[in-house]
Design a protein around this motif. Structure first.
Motif, PDB file in Angstrom:
ATOM      1  N   ARG A  14      -9.944  35.877 -16.581  1.00 22.20           N
ATOM      2  CA  ARG A  14      -9.621  36.905 -15.591  1.00 22.20           C
ATOM      3  C   ARG A  14     -10.904  37.513 -15.009  1.00 22.20           C
ATOM      4  N   THR A 190      -4.289  33.192 -16.887  1.00 19.37           N
ATOM      5  CA  THR A 190      -3.093  33.922 -16.483  1.00 19.37           C
ATOM      6  C   THR A 190      -2.824  33.813 -14.985  1.00 19.37           C
ATOM      7  N   SER A 191      -3.327  32.766 -14.369  1.00 16.66           N
ATOM      8  CA  SER A 191      -3.122  32.540 -12.943  1.00 16.66           C
ATOM      9  C   SER A 191      -3.094  31.049 -12.663  1.00 16.66           C
ATOM     10  N   VAL A 215      -1.411  30.859 -22.014  1.00 14.85           N
ATOM     11  CA  VAL A 215      -0.967  31.299 -20.695  1.00 14.85           C
ATOM     12  C   VAL A 215       0.214  32.251 -20.849  1.00 14.85           C
ATOM     13  N   ASN A 216       0.565  32.910 -19.747  1.00 14.64           N
ATOM     14  CA  ASN A 216       1.626  33.914 -19.817  1.00 14.64           C
ATOM     15  C   ASN A 216       2.861  33.577 -19.008  1.00 14.64           C
ATOM     16  N   HIS A 217       2.895  32.394 -18.393  1.00 16.12           N
ATOM     17  CA  HIS A 217       4.026  32.067 -17.543  1.00 16.12           C
ATOM     18  C   HIS A 217       4.344  30.579 -17.650  1.00 16.12           C
ATOM     19  N   CYS A 233       2.425  29.282 -24.480  1.00 15.31           N
ATOM     20  CA  CYS A 233       2.871  30.221 -23.458  1.00 15.31           C
ATOM     21  C   CYS A 233       3.563  31.419 -24.095  1.00 15.31           C
ATOM     22  N   SER A 237       4.372  38.729 -19.326  1.00 17.78           N
ATOM     23  CA  SER A 237       3.064  39.278 -18.987  1.00 17.78           C
ATOM     24  C   SER A 237       2.684  40.369 -19.983  1.00 17.78           C
ATOM     25  N   MET A 242      -0.045  38.552 -24.991  1.00 20.25           N
ATOM     26  CA  MET A 242      -1.098  37.533 -25.082  1.00 20.25           C
ATOM     27  C   MET A 242      -1.817  37.623 -26.420  1.00 20.25           C
TER      28      MET A 242
END
Length: 251
Positions: A14, A190-191, A215-217, A233, A237, A242
């Motif tokens: 990030r 996270t993107s 990752v978060n998604h 995962c 969010s 995380m």
């Protein structure tokens, strides 16, 4: 007592200003953080297109913000234009909604469980959109599912693009060296765009193939799996989710 992430080195991709809480949480759990930002948010040098898109602001029934970056870059411009009292606000998730609250916007339509376009589109107020005009505030580019679905439901949609995302890294040498030294046990992504930048830089490097991504998604997880990477995962969010994921897999 051994801390759960003792001896674990984790790269966080990030932007630094958005990673402070997660970095602190990882370090409090005994881990070490490698800051390797893969996104840099920059204001557009020319905002005349944004100004043209939002003028007059009273033409819109809804304004939807797709990120906290969209709020930080877009809300000052909307305030300058004069926000009509009838304008309704929506946000992709609670972090974005909280950013709006800092500008005095307290009534914000926000999904409660998952935080993405699909979850926002599932909310009742956005089901019947015939004759509604919607402003989507975002960065340059991005997913089209939100706009396309709203159009299918009868809305007229205008994009207000007020920032851009760039990759500040020119190589992955820092991560490759950390891996060679035994100091890279995981990478937080996270993107979707950050993952694309990482894949473009690293290609099929052996160190990336051997290092798990966190990752978060589900969309990012699918992207990583398609590239042949090991991925875990959290499904939601938030820094606590995380951290729990990291501790569950690396302890």
């Amino acid at each position: 007592m051994t801390l759960p992430l003792a001896g674990r080195w984790i790269a966080v991709t990030r932007p630094p200003e958005q990673a402070t809480k997660l970095t602190a949480a990882i370090e409090a759990a005994g881990g070490a953080v490698i800051s390797f930002p893969l996104l840099d948010i920059q204001a557009l040098p020319d905002l005349s297109g944004f100004d043209q898109a939002i003028t007059p602001l009273a033409q819109f029934d809804w304004v939807i913000f797709i990120s906290s970056n969209a709020v930080q870059h877009g809300m000052p411009l909307l305030q300058l234009a004069g926000i009509p009292p009838s304008l309704k606000f929506a946000a992709i998730g609670p972090t974005t909604a909280a950013s709006l609250q800092a500008f005095g916007i307290t009534q914000v339509l926000t999904p409660q469980d998952r935080f993405d376009s699909e979850s926002l589109l599932a909310l009742e107020p956005l089901q019947v959109m015939q004759g509604q005009r919607v402003l989507i505030v975002r960065g340059v580019g991005g997913r089209e599912v939100l706009a396309e679905t709203l159009k299918q439901r009868g809305a007229e949609v205008v994009f207000g693009e007020c920032y851009r995302r760039v990759n500040p890294q020119s190589s992955t040498q820092v991560l490759a060296q950390a891996y060679d030294e035994g100091k890279l046990q995981g990478i937080v992504v996270t993107s979707s765009e950050a993952l694309r930048f990482l894949l473009d830089l690293a290609q099929d490097a052996a160190w990336l193939q051997a290092t798990p991504l966190f990752v978060n998604h589900a969309r990012i997880a699918e992207q990583a799996s398609t590239a042949g990477l090991t991925v875990y995962c959290s499904g939601v969010s938030g820094d606590s989710a995380m951290l729990n994921l990291l501790q569950g897999q690396l302890s």
